[in-house]
Design a protein around this motif. Structure first.
Motif, PDB file in Angstrom:
ATOM      1  N   ARG A   4     -27.508  17.087 -19.717  1.00 23.56           N
ATOM      2  CA  ARG A   4     -28.467  16.119 -19.145  1.00 23.56           C
ATOM      3  C   ARG A   4     -27.729  14.908 -18.602  1.00 23.56           C
ATOM      4  N   ARG A   5     -26.750  14.423 -19.384  1.00 23.58           N
ATOM      5  CA  ARG A   5     -26.014  13.228 -18.962  1.00 23.58           C
ATOM      6  C   ARG A   5     -25.343  13.459 -17.602  1.00 23.58           C
ATOM      7  N   PRO A  62     -27.504  17.724 -24.717  1.00 24.60           N
ATOM      8  CA  PRO A  62     -27.458  16.325 -24.257  1.00 24.60           C
ATOM      9  C   PRO A  62     -26.381  16.067 -23.208  1.00 24.60           C
ATOM     10  N   TYR A  63     -25.220  16.732 -23.357  1.00 22.58           N
ATOM     11  CA  TYR A  63     -24.151  16.483 -22.383  1.00 22.58           C
ATOM     12  C   TYR A  63     -24.533  17.030 -20.997  1.00 22.58           C
ATOM     13  N   ASP A  70     -28.042  14.307 -14.708  1.00 24.42           N
ATOM     14  CA  ASP A  70     -28.793  13.104 -14.312  1.00 24.42           C
ATOM     15  C   ASP A  70     -27.919  12.206 -13.435  1.00 24.42           C
TER      16      ASP A  70
END
Ligand SMILES: NC(=O)c1ccc[n+]([C@@H]2O[C@H](COP(=O)([O-])OP(=O)(O)OC[C@H]3O[C@@H](n4cnc5c(N)ncnc54)[C@H](O)[C@@H]3O)[C@@H](O)[C@H]2O)c1
Length: 336
Positions: free
Chosen positions: A13-14, A10-11, A17
């Motif tokens: 992607r953050r 998830p990190y 993005d």
């Protein structure tokens, strides 16, 4: 450009993005959880570029599969590129890009955290106090001021660490085939590896993993170290021969060991395995020592580093799409 991004959390992607959006949102980032391997390479179908991390494998078989699907760029989200067969990539016409410098302080400061935690037994004190044990026996540390710190590899990270250690009032010994004149002027002394090993209270590794540095710290190197010395590896696992280091710990030659990387980390690190049995007996043995501190390849893990990694990765992809050349290609002379 469509980009297959392997080994994502998830990190990742953050930060990716945000970097993609800030640069105009030109790229379609397809986030994939698996590591890149011969089995998972097929997931890149349709992508012009693949984005990979430290434990992704880009050997001849993987690169062949990627080239066959039309992948032309391998954008690494790391500085190290020891996991890529550069000769094969060049033969197949795949450009390899990396993030050469993304916050050397992130790794240098984590190294300092490990040095101080081991020295002052913070990892043991934390557990003791939580259990109501306020005794100090076994927690004696040493003043950093006046100690000798040996830095192997004085590139970006090694220099950042050496400067912090000079600030602590330590004597800094350095070893690197390409000495840094500014660091020398700041007070570090360049010596042979043998001299550094024999004279240092703390030895910290910051050279890349290459055929020459594979098992640089082997049984012979351990035998040269000062009895009770501290060894820290935040570079790449295979620079250290883990079995030799375990023997050194058992013999008391190595007094304190800090590892942020491990030669067989690919099957362990970055995953929550807390409910499973560890099958790697060598790694399990390491965890039994009271004078060993292991972190799971987290030295780079700061807001600043993740931001810079994402921005440079997106910039590499954008430049490659526009010009056929990435901003930071792993230069061909490194192949020789
Ligand atoms: N743990 C982490 O999260 C993390 C993050 C980033 C980088 N790293 C590792 O740290 C390493 C160093 O990064 P950097 O940005 O400082 O790289 P760098 O390229 O700036 O510096 C590497 C230095 O090592 C020297 N060197 C090469 N061979 C040597 C040898 N045999 N003995 C001594 N020195 C030698 C080079 O001359 C160079 O000065 C990377 O290769 C990577 O493996 C780890």
């Amino acid at each position: 450009m469509q980009v297959a991004v392997f080994s994502t959390k998830p990190y990742d992607r953050r930060f990716l993005d945000a970097a993609n959006a800030a640069a105009g949102g030109h790229h379609r980032l397809l986030y994939l959880e698996p590591r890149l391997s011969a089995e998972t390479a097929v997931l890149a179908r349709g992508a012009g570029a693949v984005c990979a991390f430290v434990n992704d494998v880009a050997d001849a078989a993987v690169l062949g599969a990627l080239a066959g699907m039309g992948v032309r760029l391998l954008a690494l989200r790391s500085a190290g590129f020891n996991n890529v067969d550069l000769v094969e990539a060049r033969r197949l016409g795949i450009t390899v890009a990396r993030v050469p410098a993304y916050s050397p302080e992130s790794v240098a400061e984590h190294t300092v955290a490990m040095i101080l935690a081991l020295n002052r037994r913070i990892h043991r004190a934390y557990n003791r106090v939580r259990e109501g044990n306020f005794a100090l026996d076994g927690l004696i540390g040493f003043d950093m001021k006046g100690r000798t710190v040996g830095v192997v590899g004085t590139g970006r990270i090694g220099v950042a660490l050496a400067r912090i250690m000079l600030g602590f009032g330590c004597q800094v010994l350095a070893h690197d085939p390409r000495p840094d004149a500014a660091l020398q002027a700041a007070g570090a002394a360049y010596v042979s590896l043998d001299t550094l090993l024999a004279a240092s209270d703390i030895i910290s590794l910051h050279c890349p993993l290459t055929p020459e540095t594979h098992h640089l710290i082997d049984a012979a190197a351990v035998a040269r170290m000062r009895p009770g010395a501290m060894l820290i590896n935040t570079s790449r696992g295979a620079i250290v021969d883990t079995l030799a280091v375990i023997a050194g710990l058992k013999a008391g030659r190595i007094g304190l060991l800090g590892l942020d990387v491990y030669e067989e980390e690919a099957d362990l690190f970055f995953e929550d395995l807390s409910g499973r049995v560890i099958h790697d007996d060598v790694f399990a043995r390491l965890l039994t020592f009271p004078n060993v501190l292991v972190t799971a390849h987290q030295a780079f893990f700061t807001e600043e580093a993740l931001t810079a990694i994402a921005e440079t990765t997106v910039a590499n992809i954008t430049a490659f799409e526009a010009t056929g050349q990435a901003l930071h290609e792993v230069s061909t002379e490194r192949i020789a």
